[in-house]
Design an enzyme around this catalytic site. Structure first.
Site, PDB file in Angstrom:
ATOM      1  N   CYS A  52       2.794 -12.975  16.264  1.00  0.00           N
ATOM      2  CA  CYS A  52       1.843 -11.902  16.028  1.00  0.00           C
ATOM      3  C   CYS A  52       1.981 -10.814  17.080  1.00  0.00           C
ATOM      4  O   CYS A  52       2.742 -10.932  18.026  1.00  0.00           O
ATOM      5  CB  CYS A  52       0.427 -12.459  16.019  1.00  0.00           C
ATOM      6  SG  CYS A  52       0.260 -14.184  16.417  1.00  0.00           S
ATOM      7  N   ARG A  83       7.496  -7.892  12.906  1.00  0.00           N
ATOM      8  CA  ARG A  83       7.359  -9.282  13.331  1.00  0.00           C
ATOM      9  C   ARG A  83       6.816 -10.174  12.216  1.00  0.00           C
ATOM     10  O   ARG A  83       6.959 -11.392  12.274  1.00  0.00           O
ATOM     11  CB  ARG A  83       6.404  -9.375  14.524  1.00  0.00           C
ATOM     12  CG  ARG A  83       6.955  -8.805  15.815  1.00  0.00           C
ATOM     13  CD  ARG A  83       5.867  -8.683  16.844  1.00  0.00           C
ATOM     14  NE  ARG A  83       6.425  -8.372  18.159  1.00  0.00           N
ATOM     15  CZ  ARG A  83       6.492  -9.232  19.157  1.00  0.00           C
ATOM     16  NH1 ARG A  83       6.033 -10.451  19.006  1.00  0.00           N
ATOM     17  NH2 ARG A  83       6.995  -8.889  20.312  1.00  0.00           N
ATOM     18  N   TRP A 139      -0.382 -13.828  12.475  1.00  0.00           N
ATOM     19  CA  TRP A 139       0.412 -14.711  11.617  1.00  0.00           C
ATOM     20  C   TRP A 139      -0.287 -16.068  11.635  1.00  0.00           C
ATOM     21  O   TRP A 139      -0.397 -16.690  12.678  1.00  0.00           O
ATOM     22  CB  TRP A 139       1.838 -14.829  12.145  1.00  0.00           C
ATOM     23  CG  TRP A 139       2.719 -15.633  11.236  1.00  0.00           C
ATOM     24  CD1 TRP A 139       2.960 -16.962  11.307  1.00  0.00           C
ATOM     25  CD2 TRP A 139       3.450 -15.155  10.116  1.00  0.00           C
ATOM     26  NE1 TRP A 139       3.804 -17.348  10.303  1.00  0.00           N
ATOM     27  CE2 TRP A 139       4.125 -16.257   9.559  1.00  0.00           C
ATOM     28  CE3 TRP A 139       3.605 -13.894   9.539  1.00  0.00           C
ATOM     29  CZ2 TRP A 139       4.937 -16.123   8.434  1.00  0.00           C
ATOM     30  CZ3 TRP A 139       4.426 -13.780   8.417  1.00  0.00           C
ATOM     31  CH2 TRP A 139       5.082 -14.894   7.887  1.00  0.00           C
ATOM     32  N   ASN A 199      -2.074 -14.417  21.018  1.00  0.00           N
ATOM     33  CA  ASN A 199      -0.821 -14.905  20.449  1.00  0.00           C
ATOM     34  C   ASN A 199      -0.564 -16.294  21.000  1.00  0.00           C
ATOM     35  O   ASN A 199      -0.785 -16.535  22.194  1.00  0.00           O
ATOM     36  CB  ASN A 199       0.352 -14.011  20.851  1.00  0.00           C
ATOM     37  CG  ASN A 199       0.379 -12.703  20.092  1.00  0.00           C
ATOM     38  OD1 ASN A 199      -0.411 -12.494  19.175  1.00  0.00           O
ATOM     39  ND2 ASN A 199       1.267 -11.812  20.478  1.00  0.00           N
ATOM     40  N   GLY A 200      -0.045 -17.189  20.176  1.00  0.00           N
ATOM     41  CA  GLY A 200       0.277 -18.531  20.654  1.00  0.00           C
ATOM     42  C   GLY A 200      -0.553 -19.598  19.970  1.00  0.00           C
ATOM     43  O   GLY A 200      -1.218 -19.358  18.959  1.00  0.00           O
ATOM     44  N   GLU A 245      32.343 -20.287  12.197  1.00  0.00           N
ATOM     45  CA  GLU A 245      31.738 -19.019  12.556  1.00  0.00           C
ATOM     46  C   GLU A 245      32.702 -18.167  13.382  1.00  0.00           C
ATOM     47  O   GLU A 245      32.797 -16.944  13.190  1.00  0.00           O
ATOM     48  CB  GLU A 245      30.435 -19.266  13.326  1.00  0.00           C
ATOM     49  CG  GLU A 245      29.730 -18.024  13.837  1.00  0.00           C
ATOM     50  CD  GLU A 245      29.285 -17.067  12.748  1.00  0.00           C
ATOM     51  OE1 GLU A 245      28.933 -15.924  13.089  1.00  0.00           O
ATOM     52  OE2 GLU A 245      29.303 -17.438  11.549  1.00  0.00           O
ATOM     53  N   LYS A 260      34.075 -14.458  12.281  1.00  0.00           N
ATOM     54  CA  LYS A 260      33.949 -13.267  13.126  1.00  0.00           C
ATOM     55  C   LYS A 260      35.310 -12.579  13.303  1.00  0.00           C
ATOM     56  O   LYS A 260      35.407 -11.360  13.248  1.00  0.00           O
ATOM     57  CB  LYS A 260      33.370 -13.634  14.492  1.00  0.00           C
ATOM     58  CG  LYS A 260      31.913 -13.937  14.499  1.00  0.00           C
ATOM     59  CD  LYS A 260      31.087 -12.691  14.208  1.00  0.00           C
ATOM     60  CE  LYS A 260      29.735 -13.055  13.623  1.00  0.00           C
ATOM     61  NZ  LYS A 260      29.743 -13.510  12.251  1.00  0.00           N
ATOM     62  N   GLU A 309      36.321 -10.867  10.066  1.00  0.00           N
ATOM     63  CA  GLU A 309      35.430  -9.759   9.724  1.00  0.00           C
ATOM     64  C   GLU A 309      35.788  -8.469  10.446  1.00  0.00           C
ATOM     65  O   GLU A 309      35.799  -7.393   9.843  1.00  0.00           O
ATOM     66  CB  GLU A 309      33.979 -10.116  10.094  1.00  0.00           C
ATOM     67  CG  GLU A 309      33.227 -10.944   9.079  1.00  0.00           C
ATOM     68  CD  GLU A 309      31.793 -11.186   9.524  1.00  0.00           C
ATOM     69  OE1 GLU A 309      30.888 -10.984   8.695  1.00  0.00           O
ATOM     70  OE2 GLU A 309      31.575 -11.569  10.687  1.00  0.00           O
ATOM     71  N   HIS A 359      46.257 -33.476   7.470  1.00  0.00           N
ATOM     72  CA  HIS A 359      46.114 -33.473   6.011  1.00  0.00           C
ATOM     73  C   HIS A 359      46.423 -32.109   5.407  1.00  0.00           C
ATOM     74  O   HIS A 359      45.877 -31.751   4.366  1.00  0.00           O
ATOM     75  CB  HIS A 359      44.701 -33.925   5.626  1.00  0.00           C
ATOM     76  CG  HIS A 359      44.391 -35.317   6.073  1.00  0.00           C
ATOM     77  ND1 HIS A 359      44.760 -36.437   5.362  1.00  0.00           N
ATOM     78  CD2 HIS A 359      43.793 -35.777   7.202  1.00  0.00           C
ATOM     79  CE1 HIS A 359      44.379 -37.531   6.003  1.00  0.00           C
ATOM     80  NE2 HIS A 359      43.795 -37.153   7.131  1.00  0.00           N
ATOM     81  N   LYS A 403      25.750  -4.774   5.905  1.00  0.00           N
ATOM     82  CA  LYS A 403      24.917  -5.585   6.784  1.00  0.00           C
ATOM     83  C   LYS A 403      24.029  -6.533   5.993  1.00  0.00           C
ATOM     84  O   LYS A 403      23.908  -7.696   6.322  1.00  0.00           O
ATOM     85  CB  LYS A 403      24.053  -4.674   7.676  1.00  0.00           C
ATOM     86  CG  LYS A 403      23.182  -5.431   8.675  1.00  0.00           C
ATOM     87  CD  LYS A 403      24.035  -6.203   9.659  1.00  0.00           C
ATOM     88  CE  LYS A 403      23.214  -7.003  10.639  1.00  0.00           C
ATOM     89  NZ  LYS A 403      24.046  -7.921  11.435  1.00  0.00           N
TER      90      LYS A 403
END
Length: 610
Positions: free
Chosen positions: A2, A27, A75, A99-100, A483, A487, A490, A506, A605
């Site tokens: 929040c 947020r 939230w 918050n929390g 990953e 990258k 890309e 294999h 994006k």
């Protein structure tokens, strides 16, 4: 997470509070509210479920005009999203935003009820308001009362408080949830993110863990966790210092790679207690739903899919929960057999990925127990349409090749794993406390990996004239290799493939020669010796090895073998750490190749079409 905004000034601050809330809308939230000490000498508030625009409309109809105020976007964690649960909360003549998560709110609630306090919400925050009111009656000073109050709170909190009895100040406290003070001329401000205050100031003072602050129009006083008066450094931001500016970096991608320690820290804030993950961070019904989960189905695309593959190792090893991971574009077009009591987890940076959204909508017809989104954009379709959410705090990611979004997704998935294991009682003794401590150290470890920047840049020269690369990994490092491969292809346009190292014999071994670099990650775990054997197979065929190895792995440079020493880290967290040098390697290879790093050809994006 929040959002908090506060102000004390010699001008009407309501418009400032509203603008701050608008700037924090990214947020994610379900309600919004303000409390203002008005020029009529009264503490008044306005709260609305839904968007900040609805709160703004209400204030246009019934303006609150004053020079002291606090505001909040909530939230939901305790209690449903509705007006009575929205912040700010009142108790007597004071108002609180928070918050929390307060872990001991139930026991405090009972104590306060015994003292005669009446609760009008289902939130843990109202407990803070009443406890502070009780302390204020005894102690007389708002700042002193806040210091006494926080000593009884267990959990995570960022607090902002105002009182009609002491309208010359705004007081704040931070423990596990960030707060920043904005410094003005004859006025000062408070927020959970400096972005909320950039319209009124460019000078900021960041509260540290355990700090208490008293903010007046012309002064700021801060006390540390031990109660000692301290000064925090004031930082000035030049115009355009947010994500839209590359700053000192040549490309957005490099900037975003180097932001990872701070965004991982932000993703953790407010979600950890002393030795546990705060399950309520996933939503009000999270604990109840998690207790029923017997299977997990993860669906995602691209980089987010690789994050899900890492999570499968964590979920099965740590929480003992069977997990399936599937590419969203495949999941949505096949006949799916849903296992009993399955949690449907989607992962997305934007929350608007077409295939992932379609898979979620399809899943709602298939009988899954509940849906959970791990996402970086709180107002996205994926978040709005899921039962539970964990928002990552990567901030705006401009480079098309995802970097900081990936590592914060991994952090979120580890928090999910520990939360499921905690609620279901399947974690081995001491494991959660150990990993919570390791998570607290993670930003420092990521910084150590980033310090290898120049070493990786030199290593990238090995790829200057190459056209193919093989990436290898074992266990949870196999998705990291995937990953790394993604990258490189890309942004440098070098053809790259990733394989489990044990699969070399294999088929892929046929490709290995002295013109094909082989990149591998080698943490010091139980698979290390087997991995070393796989690498010998590469060297025997003349392949050139680039190995990112744990400093305790006992690996060294040799003919055709380039070893980059990595800081030691707990094996569970190693996929997050080992992602960093692979991102840097791809970046520097792309720079050497002269490609468009931030906007590689043919890619977008956010993939909002099939």
């Amino acid at each position: 997470m929040c959002g908090i905004v506060g102000a004390v000034a010699e001008r009407n601050i309501t418009a400032i509070l509203l603008e701050g809330l608008k700037r924090l809308e990214y947020r994610g939230y379900d309600s919004a509210g303000v409390a203002v000490f008005t020029n009529a000498g009264k503490l008044e508030r306005m709260r609305r479920p839904g968007k900040v625009s609805e709160l703004e409309q209400a204030l246009n109809s019934e303006p609150l005009v004053g020079r002291l105020g606090i505001a909040h976007t909530r939230w939901a964690t305790h209690g449903a999203p509705c007006e009575r649960n929205a912040h700010p909360h009142f108790s007597g003549d004071l108002s609180v935003v928070h918050n929390g998560i307060i872990e001991n709110h139930e026991s405090l609630r009972e104590q306060l009820k015994a003292l005669g306090y009446v609760f009008t919400s289902d939130t843990d925050t109202e407990v803070i308001a009443h406890l502070l009111n009780h302390k204020l009656k005894d102690l007389g000073d708002l700042t002193v009362a806040l210091k006494a109050t926080v000593k009884e709170l267990h959990g995570a909190y960022g607090l902002a408080v105002i009182s009609a009895s002491q309208p010359d100040r705004l007081v704040a406290a931070r423990s596990g949830s960030p707060l920043v003070i904005g410094l003005g001329l004859g006025e000062n401000f408070l927020a959970s993110d400096q972005l909320a205050l950039r319209q009124v100031t460019d000078r900021f003072m960041y509260l540290e863990e355990g700090d208490i602050a008293e903010i007046r129009r012309d002064s700021v006083q801060i006390w540390d966790i031990d109660g000692k008066a301290v000064e925090r450094e004031a930082v000035q931001y030049r115009d355009g210092a947010e994500a839209a500016d590359k700053g000192e970096y040549r490309h957005y991608m490099l900037k975003e790679i180097h932001e990872q320690p701070s965004v991982v820290q932000r993703t953790l804030e407010g979600r950890l207690s002393a030795n546990q993950v705060l399950v309520q961070a996933f939503g009000p019904q999270a604990a109840e739903l998690f207790a029923k989960v017997r299977n997990v189905q993860i669906v995602a695309c691209g980089t987010s899919y690789h994050a899900g593959m890492v999570a499968r190792y964590w979920l099965e090893e740590l929480a003992g929960i069977p997990c399936q991971v599937e590419v969203a574009s495949e999941f949505r077009y096949r006949k799916v057999v849903v296992q009993p009591d399955s949690l449907f987890v989607t992962i997305s940076q934007s929350g608007e990925t077409a295939d992932t959204l379609a898979a979620l909508r399809n899943a709602k017809e298939l009988g899954f127990l509940a849906s959970l989104a791990i996402c970086n954009v709180g107002i996205s379709s994926l978040v709005r349409e899921s039962d539970l959410t964990l928002l990552t705090q990567a901030g705006r990611e401009i480079g098309v090749a995802s970097t900081k979004a990936f590592t914060t997704q991994l952090v979120g998935l580890l928090l999910l794993t520990l939360s499921l294991g905690q609620v279901r009682g399947t974690l081995a003794a001491g494991v959660e406390a150990e990993l919570v401590e390791e998570l607290r150290r993670l930003p420092i470890r990521l910084g150590e990996a980033l310090a290898m920047d120049s070493v990786v840049e030199k290593t990238a020269e090995l790829f200057a004239d190459k056209h193919h690369t093989l990436f290898l990994g074992r266990g949870a490092q196999y998705p990291v290799a995937m990953e790394g491969s993604l990258k490189l292809k890309e942004i440098s346009y070098i053809h790259a493939e990733a394989y489990p190292a044990g699969e070399l014999k294999h088929g892929p071994l046929a490709l290995v020669d002295n013109d094909m670099p082989v990149v591998t990650v080698a943490p010091n775990n139980e698979l290390l010796e087997k991995l070393k054997s796989n690498l010998q197979e590469v060297r025997a065929r003349g392949g050139e090895l680039i190995v990112f190895a744990d400093e305790q792995a006992g690996m060294s440079n040799g003919e055709g073998t380039h070893v980059i020493q990595m800081p030691h880290i707990h094996d569970i967290l190693s996929p997050i750490l080992y992602t960093i040098p692979l991102q840097l390697l791809s970046y520097y290879v792309a720079v050497l190749k002269g490609t468009d790093v931030d906007q590689p050809r043919n890619l977008a994006k956010s993939v909002t079409v099939e």
